[in-house]
Design a protein around this motif. Structure first.
Motif, PDB file in Angstrom:
ATOM      1  N   UNK A  65       0.827  -1.211   0.000  1.00 23.46           N
ATOM      2  CA  UNK A  65       0.000   0.000   0.000  1.00 23.46           C
ATOM      3  C   UNK A  65       0.856   1.254   0.000  1.00 23.46           C
ATOM      4  N   UNK A  66       1.915   1.304   0.824  1.00 29.99           N
ATOM      5  CA  UNK A  66       2.685   2.524   0.989  1.00 29.99           C
ATOM      6  C   UNK A  66       3.693   2.743  -0.134  1.00 29.99           C
ATOM      7  N   UNK A  67       4.023   1.712  -0.903  1.00 31.64           N
ATOM      8  CA  UNK A  67       4.874   1.952  -2.073  1.00 31.64           C
ATOM      9  C   UNK A  67       4.113   2.663  -3.178  1.00 31.64           C
ATOM     10  N   UNK A  68       2.787   2.609  -3.121  1.00 35.36           N
ATOM     11  CA  UNK A  68       2.005   3.227  -4.185  1.00 35.36           C
ATOM     12  C   UNK A  68       2.094   2.497  -5.497  1.00 35.36           C
ATOM     13  N   UNK A  69       2.445   1.210  -5.441  1.00 32.56           N
ATOM     14  CA  UNK A  69       2.583   0.416  -6.666  1.00 32.56           C
ATOM     15  C   UNK A  69       1.190  -0.002  -7.133  1.00 32.56           C
ATOM     16  N   UNK A  70       0.608   0.814  -7.977  1.00 31.78           N
ATOM     17  CA  UNK A  70      -0.763   0.552  -8.419  1.00 31.78           C
ATOM     18  C   UNK A  70      -0.850  -0.685  -9.313  1.00 31.78           C
ATOM     19  N   UNK A  71       0.199  -0.971 -10.045  1.00 38.58           N
ATOM     20  CA  UNK A  71       0.181  -2.154 -10.894  1.00 38.58           C
ATOM     21  C   UNK A  71       0.497  -3.432 -10.159  1.00 38.58           C
ATOM     22  N   UNK A  72       0.904  -3.328  -8.890  1.00 36.51           N
ATOM     23  CA  UNK A  72       1.234  -4.508  -8.079  1.00 36.51           C
ATOM     24  C   UNK A  72       0.032  -4.790  -7.185  1.00 36.51           C
ATOM     25  N   UNK A  73      -0.858  -5.633  -7.657  1.00 43.60           N
ATOM     26  CA  UNK A  73      -2.087  -5.941  -6.922  1.00 43.60           C
ATOM     27  C   UNK A  73      -1.963  -7.345  -6.357  1.00 43.60           C
ATOM     28  N   UNK A  74      -1.759  -7.448  -5.058  1.00 42.24           N
ATOM     29  CA  UNK A  74      -1.690  -8.735  -4.384  1.00 42.24           C
ATOM     30  C   UNK A  74      -3.050  -9.088  -3.792  1.00 42.24           C
ATOM     31  N   UNK A  75      -3.160 -10.296  -3.266  1.00 40.51           N
ATOM     32  CA  UNK A  75      -4.435 -10.708  -2.678  1.00 40.51           C
ATOM     33  C   UNK A  75      -4.858  -9.827  -1.500  1.00 40.51           C
ATOM     34  N   UNK A  76      -3.971  -9.497  -0.543  1.00 47.67           N
ATOM     35  CA  UNK A  76      -4.410  -8.582   0.518  1.00 47.67           C
ATOM     36  C   UNK A  76      -4.873  -7.227  -0.018  1.00 47.67           C
ATOM     37  N   UNK A  77      -4.160  -6.689  -1.031  1.00 48.05           N
ATOM     38  CA  UNK A  77      -4.583  -5.416  -1.610  1.00 48.05           C
ATOM     39  C   UNK A  77      -5.920  -5.554  -2.329  1.00 48.05           C
ATOM     40  N   UNK A  78      -6.133  -6.699  -2.989  1.00 50.78           N
ATOM     41  CA  UNK A  78      -7.411  -6.916  -3.667  1.00 50.78           C
ATOM     42  C   UNK A  78      -8.544  -7.081  -2.665  1.00 50.78           C
ATOM     43  N   UNK A  79      -8.262  -7.717  -1.534  1.00 53.40           N
ATOM     44  CA  UNK A  79      -9.280  -7.823  -0.477  1.00 53.40           C
ATOM     45  C   UNK A  79      -9.655  -6.435   0.036  1.00 53.40           C
ATOM     46  N   UNK A  80      -8.652  -5.584   0.228  1.00 56.48           N
ATOM     47  CA  UNK A  80      -8.920  -4.214   0.675  1.00 56.48           C
ATOM     48  C   UNK A  80      -9.751  -3.462  -0.361  1.00 56.48           C
ATOM     49  N   UNK A  81      -9.422  -3.635  -1.629  1.00 58.21           N
ATOM     50  CA  UNK A  81     -10.162  -2.929  -2.679  1.00 58.21           C
ATOM     51  C   UNK A  81     -11.608  -3.400  -2.740  1.00 58.21           C
ATOM     52  N   UNK A  82     -11.810  -4.721  -2.676  1.00 54.46           N
ATOM     53  CA  UNK A  82     -13.172  -5.255  -2.744  1.00 54.46           C
ATOM     54  C   UNK A  82     -13.980  -4.890  -1.498  1.00 54.46           C
ATOM     55  N   UNK A  83     -13.367  -4.975  -0.335  1.00 58.10           N
ATOM     56  CA  UNK A  83     -14.133  -4.794   0.891  1.00 58.10           C
ATOM     57  C   UNK A  83     -14.332  -3.352   1.312  1.00 58.10           C
ATOM     58  N   UNK A  84     -13.313  -2.485   1.084  1.00 62.10           N
ATOM     59  CA  UNK A  84     -13.367  -1.113   1.589  1.00 62.10           C
ATOM     60  C   UNK A  84     -13.708  -0.126   0.483  1.00 62.10           C
ATOM     61  N   UNK A  85     -13.071  -0.270  -0.669  1.00 68.73           N
ATOM     62  CA  UNK A  85     -13.262   0.708  -1.734  1.00 68.73           C
ATOM     63  C   UNK A  85     -14.588   0.494  -2.441  1.00 68.73           C
ATOM     64  N   UNK A  86     -14.816  -0.717  -2.961  1.00 69.12           N
ATOM     65  CA  UNK A  86     -16.060  -0.998  -3.694  1.00 69.12           C
ATOM     66  C   UNK A  86     -17.157  -1.571  -2.817  1.00 69.12           C
ATOM     67  N   UNK A  87     -16.853  -1.883  -1.570  1.00 69.20           N
ATOM     68  CA  UNK A  87     -17.826  -2.403  -0.600  1.00 69.20           C
ATOM     69  C   UNK A  87     -18.502  -3.670  -1.100  1.00 69.20           C
ATOM     70  N   UNK A  88     -17.703  -4.533  -1.741  1.00 66.87           N
ATOM     71  CA  UNK A  88     -18.189  -5.833  -2.184  1.00 66.87           C
ATOM     72  C   UNK A  88     -17.787  -6.859  -1.132  1.00 66.87           C
ATOM     73  N   UNK A  89     -18.575  -6.972  -0.075  1.00 73.08           N
ATOM     74  CA  UNK A  89     -18.217  -7.823   1.056  1.00 73.08           C
ATOM     75  C   UNK A  89     -18.200  -9.311   0.693  1.00 73.08           C
ATOM     76  N   UNK A  90     -19.170  -9.827  -0.058  1.00 73.62           N
ATOM     77  CA  UNK A  90     -19.075 -11.253  -0.423  1.00 73.62           C
ATOM     78  C   UNK A  90     -17.836 -11.570  -1.258  1.00 73.62           C
ATOM     79  N   UNK A  91     -17.489 -10.692  -2.213  1.00 74.05           N
ATOM     80  CA  UNK A  91     -16.283 -10.918  -3.002  1.00 74.05           C
ATOM     81  C   UNK A  91     -15.033 -10.844  -2.155  1.00 74.05           C
ATOM     82  N   UNK A  92     -14.991  -9.878  -1.224  1.00 69.94           N
ATOM     83  CA  UNK A  92     -13.845  -9.789  -0.315  1.00 69.94           C
ATOM     84  C   UNK A  92     -13.765 -11.008   0.586  1.00 69.94           C
TER      85      UNK A  92
END
Length: 298
Positions: A240-267
């Motif tokens: 998260x703190x490197x700002x590597x937008x092209x480096x999407x790992x599973x924890x980062x994808x969980x954060x995106x699904x759960x917090x950003x898009x609020x897709x709780x079942x997908x997260x």
């Protein structure tokens, strides 16, 4: 005598003494509270995540699992997570082994201070290492400023923090102490007389290192490497703190699904996969450790 033996059933078993039965029940009662705590603080959240992953617009089902596991973003995130974790673990093992060997067998002024600094890294949050990397190696960092001052370049020479290489470098820097500490403990138990005898027989330092030191350090390297692999699989702050937008790992994808898009079942589906990866790695480590221990016992 034979009549007495015939009257006694062959398969009769002596009942355990009352004291043994009481001790067994007492041991079972002592293990009950820890098991309840584990079920409460570990089992219940996992059960809630699995339950949330089955929620659909029509009720419950496996549609969310099918859509998430079949998506390209999940496959890319899974591959990126595993590849970064493996590369970071390999780098930590190489760098950690080198540092531990130098600190243990190559005395130099200030070695104790270096050892304490390595221990200090263990107490720091991971994002501080990333911020330090930004100040040092970022496009406006100290290293690029020094290079521009010396060469007159207008564009930064170093620009890797937003790439997988930057994430791997930051994770190696932060997680290497988790390899150094077990290796130093293993080297401290190595008999110095064994090293002196090998050296007196004409063995070169490289041969002593390869045939005596490293074989003794394999269990410590396995323990440290397994811990680093588990931690890097679940690392989120550095990505998260490197700002590597092209480096999407599973924890980062969980954060995106759960917090950003609020897709709780997908997260929840992604979190279930993350938990399964961690538990599989832990089970594999326990299996290998048990096999190695049994082999040594023979």
């Amino acid at each position: 005598m034979s009549a007495i033996l015939l009257e006694r059933p062959v398969d009769s078993v002596e009942p355990p003494p009352p004291d043994a039965t009481r001790r067994r029940w007492r041991a079972a009662l002592w293990t009950l509270p820890p098991m309840l705590l584990v079920l409460l603080f570990a089992g219940y959240p996992i059960l809630r995540v699995l339950t949330e992953s089955t929620v659909t617009s029509d009720g419950r089902g496996t549609e969310v699992w099918s859509s998430v596991l079949g998506s390209e973003s999940f496959r890319n995130a899974l591959w990126r997570t595993v590849s970064i974790a493996l590369a970071s673990t390999a780098g930590c093992l190489v760098l950690g082994a080198f540092l531990a060997i130098v600190l243990a067998f190559v005395p130099f002024p200030g070695s104790a201070v270096v050892g304490r600094l390595i221990d200090t890294v263990l107490t720091l949050p991971s994002f501080l290492v990333t911020l330090a990397f930004t100040f040092l190696y970022g496009t406006a960092g100290a290293v690029n400023a020094l290079i521009a001052e010396l060469t007159g370049r207008d564009t930064p020479l170093l620009n890797f923090l937003n790439t997988p290489l930057g994430v791997i470098a930051a994770e190696i820097t932060f997680f290497t102490p988790f390899v150094v500490r077990p290796l130093l403990a293993a080297f401290a138990q190595l008999p110095r007389e064994q090293l002196d005898v090998a050296a007196s027989l004409g063995a070169s330092p490289w041969r002593v290192l390869r045939q005596i030191v490293l074989p003794e350090a394999r269990p410590a390297m396995g323990a440290g490497g397994s811990l680093v692999l588990l931690l890097t699989l679940n690392e989120f702050g550095i990505v998260l703190f490197t700002g590597a937008k092209g480096v999407l790992t599973l924890p980062a994808l969980i954060y995106t699904r759960g917090i950003v898009t609020f897709d709780l079942p997908g997260a929840a589906v992604l979190a279930s996969v993350q938990v399964a990866l961690s538990l599989t790695l832990y089970a594999a480590y326990r299996f290998v450790f048990a096999r190695v221990t049994a082999r040594k016992g023979q």
